[in-house]
Write a protein that holds these residues in place. Structure first.
Motif, PDB file in Angstrom:
ATOM      1  N   ALA A 153       0.812  -1.216   0.000  1.00 42.07           N
ATOM      2  CA  ALA A 153       0.000   0.000   0.000  1.00 42.07           C
ATOM      3  C   ALA A 153       0.844   1.264   0.000  1.00 42.07           C
ATOM      4  N   ALA A 154       2.154   1.137   0.009  1.00 44.54           N
ATOM      5  CA  ALA A 154       3.026   2.304  -0.085  1.00 44.54           C
ATOM      6  C   ALA A 154       4.288   1.890  -0.825  1.00 44.54           C
ATOM      7  N   PRO A 155       4.949   2.761  -1.565  1.00 46.05           N
ATOM      8  CA  PRO A 155       4.568   4.127  -1.873  1.00 46.05           C
ATOM      9  C   PRO A 155       3.690   4.193  -3.131  1.00 46.05           C
ATOM     10  N   HIS A 156       2.884   5.249  -3.210  1.00 44.96           N
ATOM     11  CA  HIS A 156       1.915   5.321  -4.296  1.00 44.96           C
ATOM     12  C   HIS A 156       2.532   5.675  -5.635  1.00 44.96           C
ATOM     13  N   VAL A 186      -1.824  -5.898  -8.670  1.00 49.11           N
ATOM     14  CA  VAL A 186      -2.613  -6.282  -7.499  1.00 49.11           C
ATOM     15  C   VAL A 186      -1.970  -5.623  -6.282  1.00 49.11           C
ATOM     16  N   VAL A 187      -2.765  -4.873  -5.531  1.00 50.26           N
ATOM     17  CA  VAL A 187      -2.265  -4.184  -4.355  1.00 50.26           C
ATOM     18  C   VAL A 187      -2.981  -4.736  -3.131  1.00 50.26           C
ATOM     19  N   TYR A 188      -2.235  -5.085  -2.135  1.00 47.77           N
ATOM     20  CA  TYR A 188      -2.858  -5.449  -0.857  1.00 47.77           C
ATOM     21  C   TYR A 188      -1.885  -5.084   0.240  1.00 47.77           C
ATOM     22  N   SER A 189      -2.352  -5.079   1.474  1.00 46.37           N
ATOM     23  CA  SER A 189      -1.432  -4.966   2.602  1.00 46.37           C
ATOM     24  C   SER A 189      -2.104  -5.562   3.813  1.00 46.37           C
ATOM     25  N   GLY A 214     -26.757  12.734  13.300  1.00 39.73           N
ATOM     26  CA  GLY A 214     -26.473  14.094  12.838  1.00 39.73           C
ATOM     27  C   GLY A 214     -24.993  14.419  12.802  1.00 39.73           C
ATOM     28  N   ALA A 215     -24.154  13.360  12.749  1.00 44.87           N
ATOM     29  CA  ALA A 215     -22.720  13.606  12.731  1.00 44.87           C
ATOM     30  C   ALA A 215     -22.230  13.941  11.328  1.00 44.87           C
ATOM     31  N   ALA A 216     -23.003  13.579  10.320  1.00 47.14           N
ATOM     32  CA  ALA A 216     -22.561  13.803   8.939  1.00 47.14           C
ATOM     33  C   ALA A 216     -22.381  15.295   8.703  1.00 47.14           C
ATOM     34  N   GLY A 217     -21.211  15.666   8.236  1.00 47.78           N
ATOM     35  CA  GLY A 217     -20.940  17.068   7.953  1.00 47.78           C
ATOM     36  C   GLY A 217     -20.401  17.833   9.154  1.00 47.78           C
ATOM     37  N   SER A 218     -20.356  17.198  10.333  1.00 46.63           N
ATOM     38  CA  SER A 218     -19.702  17.860  11.466  1.00 46.63           C
ATOM     39  C   SER A 218     -18.578  16.986  12.025  1.00 46.63           C
ATOM     40  N   GLN A 219     -18.909  15.734  12.422  1.00 49.47           N
ATOM     41  CA  GLN A 219     -17.839  14.838  12.863  1.00 49.47           C
ATOM     42  C   GLN A 219     -17.527  13.778  11.802  1.00 49.47           C
ATOM     43  N   PHE A 220     -18.527  13.479  11.000  1.00 48.17           N
ATOM     44  CA  PHE A 220     -18.349  12.424  10.006  1.00 48.17           C
ATOM     45  C   PHE A 220     -18.218  13.044   8.622  1.00 48.17           C
ATOM     46  N   TRP A 221     -17.143  12.699   7.916  1.00 46.19           N
ATOM     47  CA  TRP A 221     -16.883  13.257   6.598  1.00 46.19           C
ATOM     48  C   TRP A 221     -16.568  12.141   5.618  1.00 46.19           C
ATOM     49  N   LEU A 222     -16.729  12.469   4.345  1.00 44.21           N
ATOM     50  CA  LEU A 222     -16.221  11.592   3.304  1.00 44.21           C
ATOM     51  C   LEU A 222     -15.201  12.400   2.539  1.00 44.21           C
ATOM     52  N   SER A 223     -13.937  11.999   2.665  1.00 44.08           N
ATOM     53  CA  SER A 223     -12.866  12.785   2.060  1.00 44.08           C
ATOM     54  C   SER A 223     -12.940  12.659   0.538  1.00 44.08           C
ATOM     55  N   PRO A 224     -12.327  13.609  -0.199  1.00 44.53           N
ATOM     56  CA  PRO A 224     -12.409  13.531  -1.657  1.00 44.53           C
ATOM     57  C   PRO A 224     -11.626  12.367  -2.252  1.00 44.53           C
ATOM     58  N   VAL A 225     -10.863  11.655  -1.390  1.00 44.36           N
ATOM     59  CA  VAL A 225     -10.015  10.584  -1.909  1.00 44.36           C
ATOM     60  C   VAL A 225     -10.838   9.309  -2.045  1.00 44.36           C
ATOM     61  N   GLU A 226     -10.720   8.685  -3.208  1.00 42.19           N
ATOM     62  CA  GLU A 226     -11.412   7.425  -3.443  1.00 42.19           C
ATOM     63  C   GLU A 226     -10.726   6.309  -2.658  1.00 42.19           C
ATOM     64  N   GLN A 227     -11.531   5.425  -2.070  1.00 41.86           N
ATOM     65  CA  GLN A 227     -10.926   4.264  -1.415  1.00 41.86           C
ATOM     66  C   GLN A 227     -10.410   3.323  -2.484  1.00 41.86           C
ATOM     67  N   PRO A 228      -9.184   2.871  -2.376  1.00 48.46           N
ATOM     68  CA  PRO A 228      -8.679   1.946  -3.393  1.00 48.46           C
ATOM     69  C   PRO A 228      -9.384   0.607  -3.278  1.00 48.46           C
ATOM     70  N   ALA A 229      -9.451  -0.081  -4.397  1.00 49.46           N
ATOM     71  CA  ALA A 229     -10.164  -1.361  -4.410  1.00 49.46           C
ATOM     72  C   ALA A 229      -9.222  -2.488  -3.997  1.00 49.46           C
ATOM     73  N   TYR A 230      -8.555  -2.319  -2.840  1.00 49.28           N
ATOM     74  CA  TYR A 230      -7.722  -3.418  -2.337  1.00 49.28           C
ATOM     75  C   TYR A 230      -8.670  -4.532  -1.945  1.00 49.28           C
ATOM     76  N   SER A 231      -8.402  -5.717  -2.443  1.00 52.69           N
ATOM     77  CA  SER A 231      -9.270  -6.801  -2.053  1.00 52.69           C
ATOM     78  C   SER A 231      -8.487  -8.091  -2.092  1.00 52.69           C
ATOM     79  N   MET A 232      -8.769  -8.940  -1.127  1.00 58.29           N
ATOM     80  CA  MET A 232      -8.054 -10.206  -1.086  1.00 58.29           C
ATOM     81  C   MET A 232      -8.522 -11.119  -2.206  1.00 58.29           C
ATOM     82  N   LYS A 233      -9.695 -10.797  -2.769  1.00 60.68           N
ATOM     83  CA  LYS A 233     -10.191 -11.568  -3.912  1.00 60.68           C
ATOM     84  C   LYS A 233      -9.220 -11.415  -5.085  1.00 60.68           C
ATOM     85  N   ALA A 234      -8.744 -10.181  -5.285  1.00 59.15           N
ATOM     86  CA  ALA A 234      -7.793  -9.943  -6.372  1.00 59.15           C
ATOM     87  C   ALA A 234      -6.510 -10.723  -6.149  1.00 59.15           C
ATOM     88  N   VAL A 235      -6.100 -10.831  -4.867  1.00 52.60           N
ATOM     89  CA  VAL A 235      -4.890 -11.604  -4.570  1.00 52.60           C
ATOM     90  C   VAL A 235      -5.122 -13.067  -4.909  1.00 52.60           C
TER      91      VAL A 235
END
Lengths: 178, 713, 237
Positions: B151-154, B173-176, B355-376
């Motif tokens: 998972a590093a370096p990108h 295939v990326v996993y960690s 009611g945490a969405a938008g105050s404590q809970f966020w979704l960052s602009p970064v896409e989650q990578p599709a790391y999956s053990m299925k791919a491995v």
């Protein structure tokens, strides 16, 4: 005790013991002597000449007024002047050799403190202590020579004389030992 | 007896006299053997005796925290946190601190080697030959090249993507182990179910007053331990609100559980029921109708399934209902079971409900990578089918950190050429054909995109802090050189001169964006500021999409209780990370925060369970699963469920140098190849048996040490 | 002037914020050239860590919880280790108000360790050499100790000295937060705060006045320079 007395009566034992004590003493004298003479240097660098032609200490040892270590000049710095100067002396040929082989010059430190002493040049220079106070008059030396009696008493003596009002700080163990 | 002075005696005497001289003169003569070798050309930023500091990025785990390396006379002395970096703000964890023990590790791979899969004696290569061998193997079957990356370096992963596409080979295939231990694929699936996006969830603790963790050990394990630890500190110091409460629901008390005000050992697999019941009860206390699935489970049902007392759950529901700024964090082993997706989804939706969405809970602009053990597993299937001619391995150690049941070792036999880029002689490197050692991270350029730990976008920059110590080469440069030798379309598709140029090209969009922490008129200035500051960031958080409240949760199943005589296996995330920390002596010697054990593995058993089995502290037991067995000393742990045993992950190396080898056990031997519906390893569902071996082996623990003389407590 | 009123360095450890992660322990060891000694020696209780995180279990399952106390030399005002040293290797720095250990004086009687109620001192039972090139990371500002020498936390006196020298060179006072020991610098949750106790406005002084504050073994009258803030409970708002 009796065994020891019997041993003492053997002349060979006395000779051996005498020899042993002599060797210890000779070793100690030799060791002390070694610390009092300039060590063998890779190049017989003539300080007297360089100071004589007007080179400032800080030109080659630039860290002395700004950091803990005065520093040795890089061979590039030596070469900055010397590549334009005829290499007449064998010492300069040696320098040229180091430059050619791209090797660092293995200087042997002269003014050296043990690991458990942390000396910082900067405050001493800032307080107006002259280089010669600790390093001797290098204008009269060829290679750098060790100075006599540079021990803790000598440090403290100077600290007390120069700044009696600050001796709480300057006489503190943690000033140098950590 | 006559006294004769033999030669030996004479030598002894001279030795004594030398020693006497040394004593009498304060070791004066010793200085005659010291030499100082000044620089040939001193860099202008350098001053003898003064430190120079470089900003770079920590690659000890994939989080991407900023480091400042103190260097002096060209040596890396100490790693410190980068005070300006948005993730860690000057803070640092044990893994980052010991990065210099990786750089200066005495067991590093010092030059390219023809390893011959560990059978022949390794043979030294020069880099030209090594690169030619890589190109030759690629030419044999370009479409049968495969990349297995960590998972590093990108930046290397980005190049591998382009290279695989140019070769016509399958995508890398990326996993960690960080990924599968924290259930990253599961979290991705749950986010997509709950919010119809695969953006990375981010939980802002700094202003929270109630935090509920469903299995997430965000202070020690987790995806960004430093960012979350820093926020935890801010949260507890925040006196504007009532002292914040931390509630942790997990089967074995982690570091996070230890810092909690309320620790609830729910039966694993029942967490989604607890989350739903809590949501329903909170809505009820608020006098609202519970939406979607939250009205399907009562507190009583959740209590029955989880084994938690009803009063405790009620107390928690009231706490959440009264909270001004609550947040719920799913993670860890809770995601790594059959019902992991359901639990994560329930926790994410609970944030929305609170009611945490938008105050404590966020979704960052970064896409989650599709790391999956299925791919491995698919890659392993390709290897077994003989469809992999060249396998590049970087940043992972599959022979150690994949379950043995995956059969990677057998599949490796069917690969034409195995090329490892490892800096250390790890298990996989020793089983490779070629080891082409990469620089260690402190000698490398690079970048790392931050996934967790920031609500905004962070690209953390890495640069060398010292010149490479050995005859190593950047893996990206090796791949580029091989592509050039390959020629044709592949060389044309990768028009980069070297690693530095590649990174520069990838920074162009960030320079063009003209937003974020660096504005520069042209790319060279941009890149130099990027390196000087340790990265580029734009911490503004984007809007959160509407939650999708469906009536049912995906994959919601209840787990059966452990059969008689069997125990659920829990894996502990330690400072060893995915196992690469095991060769850092100070990581080994830093006591484990919960057990204070050093230098070894242990198995945690509840004292009552151990008593029933007739097992005492420090007894060596055999832990057996369907797929394997390991031995470890017992640690009687008072904060673990009675039906669960726990083993730390990261020890049990059979290679990796003197500090790691032959120390402890590797619990990956015990894991089955079973995956959960999201493609993550369902390691939390592993059942084991415990048998005493009759042996006893004392663990080195700090807690038994009182004074320098031992004994005590 | 700083010369007339020597500073008194102090530390506050907030147990409510401490997670027991041990980053301080690693940071201290990497900064101060502390030797690692391996599993067997550690099992004998000869660990060299200058600071440790003590973990105590409280309560019974499932209402069990650990309490943590990072423990290090408390830099006592009336230090029990000092009067017992026959060679004055363990003595008080009047300037910094810390207890210093002078390695070159120490002859290894270990009296000081016996007399320390905090068990903050560790002893070099052997020479622990680092295989090359691991010795490259050794901190040149800190003495590498050899066998038969007692050692302990110094409040990172090398950093204090460097910070003071830098401030004096620029002709100014040391700013609050300018000097931080390695543990406080690393601490991910900022549970460890370091500063000058003689400055009533420093962050550490303000925290020592907290109602949650207590000293370790206060009844012994050692006058420690480390204040702990009690964790748990309710406060704030």
């Amino acid at each position: 005790m009796e065994k020891l007395a019997a041993l003492w009566k053997r002349p060979l034992f006395r000779i051996g013991l005498g020899l042993f004590l002599f060797l210890v003493l000779a070793g100690a004298v030799g060791g002390i002597y070694l610390t009092q003479i300039p060590p063998e240097q890779p190049i017989q660098f003539p300080h007297a000449f360089h100071v004589g032609v007007g080179a400032q200490c800080l030109y080659c040892h630039p860290g002395a007024d700004s950091g803990p270590v005065a520093g040795l000049p890089s061979s590039g710095k030596c070469w900055g002047c010397h590549q334009q100067i005829a290499k007449k002396s064998p010492e300069l040929v040696k320098l040229a050799g180091f430059i050619e082989r791209n090797e660092p010059i293995p200087w042997v430190p002269v003014a050296i403190q043990p690991d458990f002493v942390h000396f910082n040049h900067q405050p001493h220079v800032a307080a107006g202590v002259d280089c010669a106070t600790c390093h001797g008059d290098v204008a009269k030396m060829k290679t750098a020579e060790p100075q006599r009696g540079q021990n803790m008493g000598w440090c403290l003596d100077c600290h007390q004389k120069m700044r009696p009002q600050e001796f709480l700080r300057l006489g503190d163990c943690a000033t140098c030992h950590y | 007896m006559t006294k004769k002075l033999s030669r030996r005696d004479f030598l002894k005497l001279t030795g004594v006299s030398a020693a006497a001289a040394a004593v009498l003169t304060g070791c004066g003569p010793a200085s005659r053997y010291v030499t100082r070798r000044p620089y040939q050309d001193m860099p202008e930023y350098n001053q003898t005796g003064a430190s120079t500091y470089f900003a770079t990025t920590c690659m000890e785990c994939p989080a991407g925290c900023g480091l400042i390396l103190r260097t002096q006379e060209g040596r890396a002395i100490k790693a410190e946190g980068n005070p300006n970096h948005p993730l860690n703000r000057g803070k640092i964890c044990p893994r980052g601190l010991t990065a210099v023990q990786g750089l200066y590790n005495p067991d590093r791979v010092q030059f390219p080697t023809r390893q011959g899969r560990g059978e022949n004696s390794p043979q030294k290569l020069d880099w030209d030959t090594a690169t030619a061998l890589v190109a030759q193997s690629l030419k044999e079957a370009p479409t049968q090249a495969a990349f297995l990356l960590g998972a590093a370096p990108h930046h290397l992963a980005d190049l591998a993507d382009e290279m695989a596409a140019a070769l016509g080979a399958p995508a890398p295939v990326v996993y960690s182990a960080y990924g599968w231990l924290n259930g990253m694929a599961t979290l991705r699936e749950a986010t997509s179910q709950a919010f119809d996006t695969t953006r990375m969830p981010y939980f802002d603790l700094s202003a929270a007053d109630v935090v509920v963790s469903f299995g997430s050990d965000f202070l020690e394990g987790g995806l960004s331990p430093l960012a979350y630890s820093r926020m935890f500190g801010e949260m507890r110091r925040n006196t504007r609100v009532r002292r914040a409460k931390l509630v942790v629901i997990e089967p074995r008390m982690s570091v996070t559980g230890g810092a909690a005000d309320l620790w609830l050992p729910a039966a694993p697999g029942s967490e989604w029921l607890v989350a739903l019941a809590l949501g329903g009860r909170v809505a009820e206390l608020h006098g609202k109708a519970a939406p979607g699935p939250f009205n399907t489970v009562s507190i009583g049902q959740a209590s029955a399934a989880s084994g938690l007392a009803e009063e405790k759950l009620e107390e928690l529901a009231v706490l959440l209902a009264q909270a001004q700024t609550p947040v719920v964090i799913p993670g860890g082993s809770v995601l790594a079971g059959a019902s992991g997706v359901a639990s994560a989804q329930a926790a994410l939706l609970l944030n929305d409900l609170l009611g945490a969405a938008g105050s404590q809970f966020w979704l960052s602009p970064v896409e989650q990578p599709a790391y999956s053990m299925k791919a491995v597993q698919e890659l392993i299937a390709r290897m077994n089918a003989g469809q992999v001619q060249t396998l590049f391995i970087h940043g992972v150690n599959p022979l150690f950190d994949l379950p043995a049941a995956f059969g990677f070792a057998e599949a490796l036999q069917k690969v034409g050429t195995v090329i490892s880029f490892a800096s250390f002689p790890d298990e996989t490197a020793l089983a490779s054909d070629l080891i082409l050692p990469d620089h260690t991270p402190l000698e490398s350029f690079g970048y790392q995109r931050v996934l967790a730990g920031s609500a905004g976008e962070v690209l953390s920059g890495a640069q060398p802090v010292v010149v490479p110590l050995h005859d190593t080469r950047a893996s990206l440069d090796v791949l580029l050189a091989a592509a050039r030798l390959f020629g044709g379309s592949v060389a044309a598709a990768l028009p980069y001169t070297d690693e530095f140029d590649f990174i520069q090209q990838k920074l162009l969009p960030y320079q063009d964006a003209r937003q974020g922490s660096i504005t520069a008129p042209e790319i060279l200035t941009f890149q130099s500021i990027f390196q000087q500051k340790g990265g580029w960031w734009n911490v503004a958080a984007p809007e959160i999409p509407e939650a999708r409240i469906s009536a049912n949760l995906a994959g919601a199943v209840e787990r059966a209780a452990a059969p008689e005589g069997k125990f659920y296996l829990h894996l502990i995330q330690t400072q060893m990370g995915d196992g690469r920390g095991a060769n850092r002596p100070w990581l080994q010697e830093t006591p484990d925060p919960m057990t204070t054990v050093m230098w070894n593995s242990w198995v945690e058993i509840h004292p009552e369970t151990a008593h029933d089995l007739g097992i005492k502290d420090d007894d060596v037991v055999l832990i057996q699963s369907e797929t394997g067995q390991v031995e470890a000393s017992v640690y009687l742990y008072p904060a673990i469920r009675k039906d669960t045993v726990a083993i730390p992950f990261g020890q049990g190396h059979t290679a990796l140098g003197r500090y790691a080898q032959g120390r402890g056990c590797n619990p990956a031997e015990l894991l089955s190849a079973g995956l959960n519906p999201a493609g993550d390893l369902a390691y939390a569902d592993t059942l084991v048996t415990i048998r005493p071996t009759g042996k006893t082996r004392q663990l080195a623990r700090l807690e038994s040490r009182v004074g320098v003389y031992g004994g005590g407590h | 002037m700083a010369e007339e009123y020597p500073q008194k360095w102090g530390m506050v450890i907030d147990l409510d914020v401490c997670t027991g992660c041990n980053a301080c322990v690693t940071a201290c060891s990497m900064e101060n050239n502390v030797s690692f000694i391996g599993e067997d020696e550690n099992a004998y209780g000869r660990g060299m860590q200058w600071m440790r995180v003590q973990r105590y279990w409280e309560g019974e399952y499932p209402d069990v919880a650990p309490t943590r106390q990072p423990m290090l030399c408390q830099q006592c005002g009336h230090a029990p280790c000092e009067p017992v040293c026959p060679v004055f290797a363990s003595l008080h720095s009047e300037e910094e108000h810390i207890n210093v250990q002078v390695y070159n004086r120490c002859i290894g009687t270990r009296y000081c360790a016996n007399n320390c109620p905090y068990i903050a001192r560790v002893f070099n039972w052997f020479d622990y050499d680092l295989p090359s090139p691991l010795n490259f990371y050794l901190n040149p500002d800190v003495t590498v100790r050899r066998r038969s020498v007692m050692e302990k936390c110094t409040f990172c006196v090398q950093r204090i000295k460097h910070g003071e020298a830098a401030a004096r060179a620029e002709g100014r006072e040391v700013a609050d937060g300018e000097i931080v020991p390695a543990c406080a610098q690393a601490c991910p949750t900022e549970a460890i705060i370091f500063g000058d106790l003689t400055d009533p406005e420093s962050r550490v002084s303000k925290l020592t006045r907290s109602q949650r504050g207590f000293y370790q073994y206060e009844e012994l009258g050692t006058a420690p320079a480390v204040v702990y803030l009690k964790g748990g409970g309710e406060y704030g708002g």
